[in-house]
Motif scaffolding. Structure first.
Motif, PDB file in Angstrom:
ATOM      1  N   PHE A   1       0.833  -1.209   0.000  1.00 23.79           N
ATOM      2  CA  PHE A   1       0.000   0.000   0.000  1.00 23.79           C
ATOM      3  C   PHE A   1       0.868   1.260   0.000  1.00 23.79           C
ATOM      4  N   LEU A   2       1.908   1.287   0.839  1.00 23.61           N
ATOM      5  CA  LEU A   2       2.783   2.453   0.893  1.00 23.61           C
ATOM      6  C   LEU A   2       3.539   2.646  -0.421  1.00 23.61           C
ATOM      7  N   VAL A   3       3.998   1.542  -1.009  1.00 24.46           N
ATOM      8  CA  VAL A   3       4.684   1.643  -2.299  1.00 24.46           C
ATOM      9  C   VAL A   3       3.739   2.171  -3.368  1.00 24.46           C
ATOM     10  N   GLY A   4       2.479   1.715  -3.341  1.00 21.80           N
ATOM     11  CA  GLY A   4       1.504   2.223  -4.296  1.00 21.80           C
ATOM     12  C   GLY A   4       1.237   3.702  -4.123  1.00 21.80           C
ATOM     13  N   VAL A   5       1.221   4.176  -2.863  1.00 20.14           N
ATOM     14  CA  VAL A   5       1.026   5.605  -2.615  1.00 20.14           C
ATOM     15  C   VAL A   5       2.213   6.403  -3.132  1.00 20.14           C
ATOM     16  N   ILE A   6       3.418   5.912  -2.865  1.00 14.48           N
ATOM     17  CA  ILE A   6       4.618   6.626  -3.301  1.00 14.48           C
ATOM     18  C   ILE A   6       4.735   6.647  -4.817  1.00 14.48           C
ATOM     19  N   GLN A   7       4.344   5.547  -5.451  1.00 11.22           N
ATOM     20  CA  GLN A   7       4.455   5.455  -6.912  1.00 11.22           C
ATOM     21  C   GLN A   7       3.248   6.042  -7.647  1.00 11.22           C
ATOM     22  N   TRP A   8       2.328   6.679  -6.939  1.00  6.50           N
ATOM     23  CA  TRP A   8       1.184   7.381  -7.526  1.00  6.50           C
ATOM     24  C   TRP A   8       0.323   6.449  -8.380  1.00  6.50           C
ATOM     25  N   LYS A   9       0.080   5.237  -7.881  1.00  2.00           N
ATOM     26  CA  LYS A   9      -0.823   4.336  -8.601  1.00  2.00           C
ATOM     27  C   LYS A   9      -2.258   4.839  -8.526  1.00  2.00           C
ATOM     28  N   ASN A  10      -2.613   5.467  -7.415  1.00  2.00           N
ATOM     29  CA  ASN A  10      -3.893   6.161  -7.288  1.00  2.00           C
ATOM     30  C   ASN A  10      -3.562   7.635  -7.088  1.00  2.00           C
ATOM     31  N   ALA A  11      -3.712   8.430  -8.155  1.00  2.00           N
ATOM     32  CA  ALA A  11      -3.220   9.811  -8.144  1.00  2.00           C
ATOM     33  C   ALA A  11      -3.901  10.650  -7.068  1.00  2.00           C
ATOM     34  N   SER A  12      -5.214  10.507  -6.902  1.00  2.00           N
ATOM     35  CA  SER A  12      -5.915  11.322  -5.913  1.00  2.00           C
ATOM     36  C   SER A  12      -5.492  10.973  -4.496  1.00  2.00           C
ATOM     37  N   LEU A  13      -5.367   9.675  -4.201  1.00  2.00           N
ATOM     38  CA  LEU A  13      -4.928   9.258  -2.866  1.00  2.00           C
ATOM     39  C   LEU A  13      -3.494   9.710  -2.591  1.00  2.00           C
ATOM     40  N   SER A  14      -2.630   9.562  -3.565  1.00  2.00           N
ATOM     41  CA  SER A  14      -1.233   9.968  -3.374  1.00  2.00           C
ATOM     42  C   SER A  14      -1.133  11.474  -3.169  1.00  2.00           C
ATOM     43  N   LEU A  15      -1.935  12.250  -3.899  1.00  2.00           N
ATOM     44  CA  LEU A  15      -1.913  13.704  -3.738  1.00  2.00           C
ATOM     45  C   LEU A  15      -2.381  14.104  -2.342  1.00  2.00           C
ATOM     46  N   VAL A  16      -3.443  13.458  -1.853  1.00  2.00           N
ATOM     47  CA  VAL A  16      -3.939  13.765  -0.508  1.00  2.00           C
ATOM     48  C   VAL A  16      -2.892  13.402   0.545  1.00  2.00           C
ATOM     49  N   MET A  17      -2.270  12.226   0.406  1.00  2.00           N
ATOM     50  CA  MET A  17      -1.252  11.806   1.372  1.00  2.00           C
ATOM     51  C   MET A  17      -0.040  12.732   1.334  1.00  2.00           C
ATOM     52  N   PHE A  18       0.338  13.169   0.140  1.00  2.00           N
ATOM     53  CA  PHE A  18       1.476  14.076   0.012  1.00  2.00           C
ATOM     54  C   PHE A  18       1.188  15.420   0.682  1.00  2.00           C
ATOM     55  N   LEU A  19      -0.005  15.969   0.447  1.00  2.00           N
ATOM     56  CA  LEU A  19      -0.355  17.251   1.059  1.00  2.00           C
ATOM     57  C   LEU A  19      -0.471  17.137   2.582  1.00  2.00           C
ATOM     58  N   ILE A  20      -1.047  16.030   3.074  1.00  2.00           N
ATOM     59  CA  ILE A  20      -1.165  15.840   4.523  1.00  2.00           C
ATOM     60  C   ILE A  20       0.211  15.726   5.155  1.00  2.00           C
ATOM     61  N   TYR A  21       1.091  14.972   4.514  1.00  2.00           N
ATOM     62  CA  TYR A  21       2.439  14.804   5.065  1.00  2.00           C
ATOM     63  C   TYR A  21       3.187  16.141   5.093  1.00  2.00           C
TER      64      TYR A  21
END
Length: 302
Positions: free
Chosen positions: A58-78
């Motif tokens: 799951f973390l690798v998928g977030v980092i690799q932007w497999k789900n662009a909206s989820l990765s963008l939200v996680m990036f902004l929150i971080y």
């Protein structure tokens, strides 16, 4: 009363008394290699590591932007938590949410809150193994251990060669960076330094690494850390370099940018090959009168 206090003190002293440990007993407790036990341990390892592997995926998928909206939200929150100094609170909240979801799954209420139930299964993945299957299982495990140990050993040897200046050009870059970072950490408050580090890590992990992953040519050209790590030799490569002749060193390093830049400098080619052979800095060339680290003199025996 005094007798009880004395017994209590002697009991505490006895608890902190070192007991001799026998190494022979530890060795005798080790179980011999058994195919059945190996199969059972592999099954337990796969079952117990499944949640962690899913979390890692799951973390690798977030980092690799497999789900662009989820990765963008996680990036902004971080990035927001790093900027406001709430990284610890973010980690604690993630752990609390994770344990809460697992509790809802245990009591059977996870689906009511929109979470999928993924109960743990303990089914036998290997079944009953015959003799040939046991041999194949041991062969596969041995092959994986061999390949993983080779990669780990190569990386550890490269790190050792980096720390002990066996590759001076690479170690000098790390040494200079550490001095720069030390000066910055002394001049700036710790809160500013940690904030800058957090922002840099977030930008590197979410943005730069994703660009390098999508465009290998960009990574090959601009990823300095990857090029530095690839340039580090292992112990076997060091021994091979030291045993090479001058012509072999010339042919093996003629395609690298380091030798091209050094041969075009004021240092002669034999001196450059001498530094490459003994893994010393380019500045430490032999003195005048020495040819590639050698010096001949006429001895008058009369």
């Amino acid at each position: 009363m005094w007798g009880g206090i004395k017994d209590w003190m002697f009991e505490i002293l006895n608890d902190f008394t070192e007991q001799p440990q026998s190494s022979s007993e530890d060795e005798s407790n080790e179980d011999p290699l058994q195919a059945k036990k190996l199969k059972d341990n592999l099954q337990r390892l796969g079952s117990s590591s499944k949640p962690w592997r899913e979390l890692g995926s799951f973390l690798v998928g977030v980092i690799q932007w497999k789900n662009a909206s989820l990765s963008l939200v996680m990036f902004l929150i971080y990035m927001y938590c790093v900027w406001t100094g709430w990284v610890l609170q973010l980690l604690l909240m993630i752990m609390i949410i994770y344990l809460t979801v697992n509790y809802l799954r245990i009591i059977g209420m996870a689906e009511q809150f929109g979470f999928h139930s993924n109960g743990r299964s303990f089914e036998n993945e290997y079944g009953s193994l015959g003799f040939s299957d046991k041999i194949q299982l041991i062969k596969e495990v041995g092959q994986k251990v061999q390949n993983v140990s080779e990669k780990v050993s190569d990386n550890l040897e490269k790190a050792e060669n980096l720390l002990y200046w066996y590759q001076p050009q690479a170690t000098r870059k790390i040494y200079t960076f550490l001095w720069i970072f030390f000066v910055i950490s002394v001049c700036l408050p710790n809160s500013y330094t940690l904030t800058l580090m957090g922002l840099g890590v977030g930008f590197k992990v979410f943005i730069i690494d994703n660009i390098y992953r999508k465009y290998p040519k960009v990574k090959e050209k601009y990823d300095g850390m990857a090029k530095l790590w690839r340039s580090l030799p292992t112990k076997a490569e060091l021994l091979q370099r030291q045993s090479m002749t001058e012509d072999q060193l010339l042919s093996s390093t003629s395609n690298t940018t380091d030798v091209v830049s050094s041969t075009t400098s004021l240092i002669s080619l034999p001196d450059t090959l001498f530094c490459e052979r003994f893994q010393i800095s380019i500045e430490e060339i032999p003195l005048d009168g020495w040819q590639s680290g050698k010096r001949c003199s006429i001895i008058d025996r009369e």
